[in-house]
Design an enzyme around this catalytic site. Structure first.
Site, mmCIF file in Angstrom:
data_model
loop_
_atom_site.group_PDB
_atom_site.id
_atom_site.type_symbol
_atom_site.label_atom_id
_atom_site.label_comp_id
_atom_site.label_asym_id
_atom_site.label_seq_id
_atom_site.Cartn_x
_atom_site.Cartn_y
_atom_site.Cartn_z
ATOM 1 N N ASP A 62 3.617 -3.951 8.943
ATOM 2 C CA ASP A 62 3.758 -3.143 8.167
ATOM 3 C C ASP A 62 2.879 -3.176 6.959
ATOM 4 O O ASP A 62 2.819 -4.166 6.456
ATOM 5 C CB ASP A 62 5.228 -2.581 7.848
ATOM 6 N N GLU A 65 -2.496 -2.554 5.017
ATOM 7 C CA GLU A 65 -3.730 -1.838 4.556
ATOM 8 C C GLU A 65 -4.574 -2.785 3.617
ATOM 9 O O GLU A 65 -5.737 -2.913 3.767
ATOM 10 C CB GLU A 65 -3.708 -0.629 4.018
ATOM 11 N N ARG A 146 0.186 -1.051 11.359
ATOM 12 C CA ARG A 146 0.175 0.424 10.694
ATOM 13 C C ARG A 146 -1.272 0.531 10.272
ATOM 14 O O ARG A 146 -1.817 1.560 10.346
ATOM 15 C CB ARG A 146 0.891 0.245 9.322
#
Length: 351
Positions: A62, A65, A146
């Site tokens: 999670d 990025e 993610r």
């Protein structure tokens, strides 16, 4: 954590070659540099240590990025550095370090984060997958990420997380699911019933009918997962309908298993747009609210509240209503758009 030293070489560094410290939900944190060759050995040991306490079967990456609560770092970023303040910036955020690490942060080989930000999620999944397999040689594992990039499907599935609890976002989840299958990431799905993320001013708690319809739609998701924070109480009638959708999901597992085998060996999507199987039909190019599960099942989900009929596009073929099962063509319905009755108890799909 005792699993690493604060000055470990495999951590992301700032522009002064000091360990970069960021803020996340749990407080301050440091981030592993997945491009560093030492990171893999550290992660193997970390997962082995953790698995001795918790016998997990898979992992969810999670906020990779990477996403943070701080802008750049706990100390901010440079105001004059060419990476932190480039000539060209994004229009939708004030700075490139908004809720992520400083673009001037350093990776292995003195590579700036500016150059690798878009592939950091891909690299984190690739390294984690290798470390995961080394600890789970005797069983199959699961990895979800993610953040993904082209080629991520070799290593991981994808979880569409930030979809709001709205009818519009349930419909959008179909487009996202189809896109990722065409990207080569077949294991994908959205939060069932939506996610109250706070990203939108009109975020709201999940409606009962919406949640029922979302469970029915997710029967056909390649990845079906409900967000664990959902604690709303539903009526017995709605609960039964959601339970039936989950039971139907189990009935579909042999089909899904076969489709994932084809995805693994032949690169085929598990779910695909209608036009994927009916290239000669120009109208099929604009259909975004239906999809194919493999070559033989067409799902036409209910995406609006309080409806007893909805419009379904039928490609030129012989179709049967799975719930009836009636031969659609014997009902004098030509291929094209047709109003079909819908049931509250099950999602509509055709074979």
């Amino acid at each position: 954590s005792s699993l690493y030293r604060h000055d470990a070489k495999f951590l992301i560094r700032d522009r002064y070659n000091k360990t970069l410290i960021v803020t996340v939900d749990g407080g301050k944190a440091v981030l592993p540099d997945y491009f560093h060759p030492l990171t893999l050995d550290w992660l193997k040991n970390a997962l082995q240590t953790y698995r001795e306490s918790v016998q997990f079967d898979g992992l969810f990456l999670d906020d990779n990025e990477p996403s943070t609560k701080s802008d750049g770092s706990t100390k901010g970023c440079s105001e004059s550095n060419k990476f932190d303040n480039p000539v060209y910036t994004l229009k939708n955020v004030p700075t490139l370090q908004k809720k992520t690490v400083c673009p001037s942060a350093r990776h292995y080989g003195d590579v700036p984060h500016y150059d690798v930000h878009n592939i950091w999620g891909w690299k984190s999944a690739a390294v984690t997958r290798t470390a995961l397999l080394s600890n789970m040689l005797d069983t199959r594992s699961l990895l979800l990420s993610r953040s993904t990039y082209l080629g991520s499907g070799v290593h991981t599935g994808h979880f569409i997380k930030e979809n709001a609890a709205t009818w519009e976002d349930m419909a959008h989840s179909i487009v996202g699911m189809l896109n990722y299958n065409l990207y080569g990431i077949p294991l994908v799905g959205a939060n069932i019933c939506g996610h109250k993320s706070g990203l939108h001013a009109d975020d709201q708690e999940t409606e009962e009918e919406l949640c029922v319809r979302w469970h029915q739609l997710a029967t056909f998701y390649p990845l079906a997962k409900r967000f664990p924070s959902l604690d709303k109480k539903f009526s017995n009638e709605s609960t039964t309908r959601m339970e039936n959708a989950i039971k139907m999901r189990y009935k579909m597992l042999p089909t899904l298993y076969t489709l994932f085998y084809s995805a693994h060996t032949r690169g085929l999507p598990v779910v695909s747009p209608i036009f994927f199987d009916y290239l000669e039909e120009e109208t099929a190019l604009s259909v975004q609210t239906q999809f194919m599960l493999g070559p033989g099942i067409m799902v036409a989900p209910v995406l609006k509240p309080g409806v007893s009929q909805h419009e379904v596009y039928f490609p030129k073929d012989l179709w049967y209503d799975y719930l009836s099962p009636n031969n659609i063509n014997d009902g004098n319905i030509e291929h094209g758009n047709s109003n079909q009755s819908v049931s509250n108890d099950e999602q509509t799909y055709y074979v």
